[in-house]
Enzyme design. Structure first.
Site, PDB file in Angstrom:
ATOM      1  N   ASP A  67       0.811  -1.214   0.000  1.00  0.00           N
ATOM      2  CA  ASP A  67       0.000   0.000   0.000  1.00  0.00           C
ATOM      3  C   ASP A  67       0.850   1.273   0.000  1.00  0.00           C
ATOM      4  O   ASP A  67       2.052   1.232   0.261  1.00  0.00           O
ATOM      5  CB  ASP A  67      -0.944  -0.003   1.213  1.00  0.00           C
ATOM      6  CG  ASP A  67      -0.290  -0.561   2.471  1.00  0.00           C
ATOM      7  OD1 ASP A  67       0.950  -0.527   2.572  1.00  0.00           O
ATOM      8  OD2 ASP A  67      -1.012  -1.048   3.346  1.00  0.00           O
ATOM      9  N   ASN A 136      -7.276  -2.862  14.559  1.00  0.00           N
ATOM     10  CA  ASN A 136      -8.681  -3.121  14.212  1.00  0.00           C
ATOM     11  C   ASN A 136      -8.837  -4.324  13.276  1.00  0.00           C
ATOM     12  O   ASN A 136      -9.906  -4.559  12.738  1.00  0.00           O
ATOM     13  CB  ASN A 136      -9.309  -1.875  13.573  1.00  0.00           C
ATOM     14  CG  ASN A 136      -8.621  -1.484  12.270  1.00  0.00           C
ATOM     15  OD1 ASN A 136      -7.720  -2.183  11.803  1.00  0.00           O
ATOM     16  ND2 ASN A 136      -9.042  -0.380  11.678  1.00  0.00           N
ATOM     17  N   HIS A 138      -7.121  -4.868  10.389  1.00  0.00           N
ATOM     18  CA  HIS A 138      -6.884  -4.679   8.953  1.00  0.00           C
ATOM     19  C   HIS A 138      -5.609  -5.389   8.506  1.00  0.00           C
ATOM     20  O   HIS A 138      -4.685  -5.603   9.292  1.00  0.00           O
ATOM     21  CB  HIS A 138      -6.876  -3.182   8.561  1.00  0.00           C
ATOM     22  CG  HIS A 138      -5.687  -2.389   9.013  1.00  0.00           C
ATOM     23  ND1 HIS A 138      -5.779  -1.074   9.444  1.00  0.00           N
ATOM     24  CD2 HIS A 138      -4.368  -2.676   9.081  1.00  0.00           C
ATOM     25  CE1 HIS A 138      -4.590  -0.615   9.742  1.00  0.00           C
ATOM     26  NE2 HIS A 138      -3.712  -1.564   9.542  1.00  0.00           N
ATOM     27  N   GLU A 143      -9.562  -1.814   5.703  1.00  0.00           N
ATOM     28  CA  GLU A 143     -10.169  -1.514   6.992  1.00  0.00           C
ATOM     29  C   GLU A 143     -11.423  -2.371   7.179  1.00  0.00           C
ATOM     30  O   GLU A 143     -11.982  -2.892   6.198  1.00  0.00           O
ATOM     31  CB  GLU A 143     -10.533  -0.027   7.044  1.00  0.00           C
ATOM     32  CG  GLU A 143      -9.339   0.916   6.893  1.00  0.00           C
ATOM     33  CD  GLU A 143      -8.467   1.010   8.143  1.00  0.00           C
ATOM     34  OE1 GLU A 143      -8.311   0.001   8.857  1.00  0.00           O
ATOM     35  OE2 GLU A 143      -7.919   2.102   8.378  1.00  0.00           O
TER      36      GLU A 143
END
Ligand code: F6R
Length: 259
Positions: A67, A136, A138, A143
């Protein structure tokens, strides 16, 4: 999933590096999938050492990163292109023309994302993808609520990820809101995935990824559908797992030929 618990992030990273070195020694033109963030730093330091001291040869290796922040070019100090250069590529003999990262400056984003997917395909796919884990759940910047079939595309960062990465930018308000990221489906196409997670802040996400339901609410849980995933944890990151004793039993009985 193969779950390996080590006593420290250092020991976990040395073990992770051995997966890479074995692959590259077996397949000189291996295609690696790489991650940024704090988690792979010790792994990259060890790969640099293996190159420097033991001649691990990256000259025919290709690397694709997961990314990049939208609107950041390789000259930006917080760009992932810069991160990779400083933390790994400058310290090994990989050819700069063989390192790829989504172009955060692309004018046509859908076209850039399609181009990235095609490049991965044209190189024959990723042999070994290293993944960090968001608090979280990811992977990449997929996400919670990301489609488990998603491909490389633009995503909006969650507040929790913006908070986690704020130090790299000198404050939450300076963190870009958008990123280009390989999709969950792109990651699942890799031939093997190696997930690293260290520290107690990751314990809940780790438990969800390994022992929870497969859900877009915790994108890393999609890795349960992948036939070849190795997860290497330190003790604090493993603290919320229920079947720790079994994972340790399996690892202590691992046949030599299986590594
Ligand atoms: C980085 C990436 C992210 C990180 C994750 C964990 O390329 O794709 O998924 O791996 O946010 O970040 P750290 O390692 O900083 O805790």
């Amino acid at each position: 999933m193969e779950v390996i618990i080590q006593e420290s992030a250092q020991a976990a990273s040395l073990l992770a590096a051995s997966f890479f070195s074995r692959l590259i020694r077996r397949k000189a033109d291996a295609v690696l999938g790489l991650a940024t963030g704090r988690t792979p730093l010790l792994l990259y330091a060890e790969l640099a050492r293996l190159h420097r001291e033991e001649g691990l040869d990256f000259s025919r290796v290709t690397a694709f990163n997961l990314d990049e922040y939208l609107s950041l070019g390789p000259g930006h100090p917080a760009s992932y292109a810069r991160f990779m250069k400083e933390k790994l590529f400058d310290h090994i003999n990989i050819s700069p023309g063989q390192t790829f990262i989504p172009n955060g400056l692309a004018e046509n984003i859908p076209e850039e994302c399609a181009r990235y997917e095609k490049m991965i395909r044209d190189k024959g796919g990723i042999d070994l993808q290293v993944l960090g884990l968001g608090v979280n759940g990811h992977i990449g910047f997929n996400e919670p609520s990301s489609s488990l079939a998603s491909r490389t595309r633009i995503k909006t960062l969650s507040r929790s990820t913006i908070r986690a990465n704020a130090d790299d930018f000198g404050g939450e308000d300076k963190v870009p809101r958008h990123v280009l990221t390989m999709g969950v489906g792109t990651v699942l196409d890799s031939r093997r995935c190696l997930v690293l997670a260290f520290g107690s802040s990751k314990a809940e996400a780790v438990a969800g990824m390994i022992e929870g339901p497969v859900t877009a609410g915790l994108p890393a849980s999609a890795l349960q559908l992948h036939p070849s995933v190795v997860v290497i944890l330190d003790r604090p990151a493993a603290a919320r797992l229920k079947a720790t004793e079994y994972y340790e039993w399996v690892y202590s009985h691992k046949p030599e030929w299986q590594s």
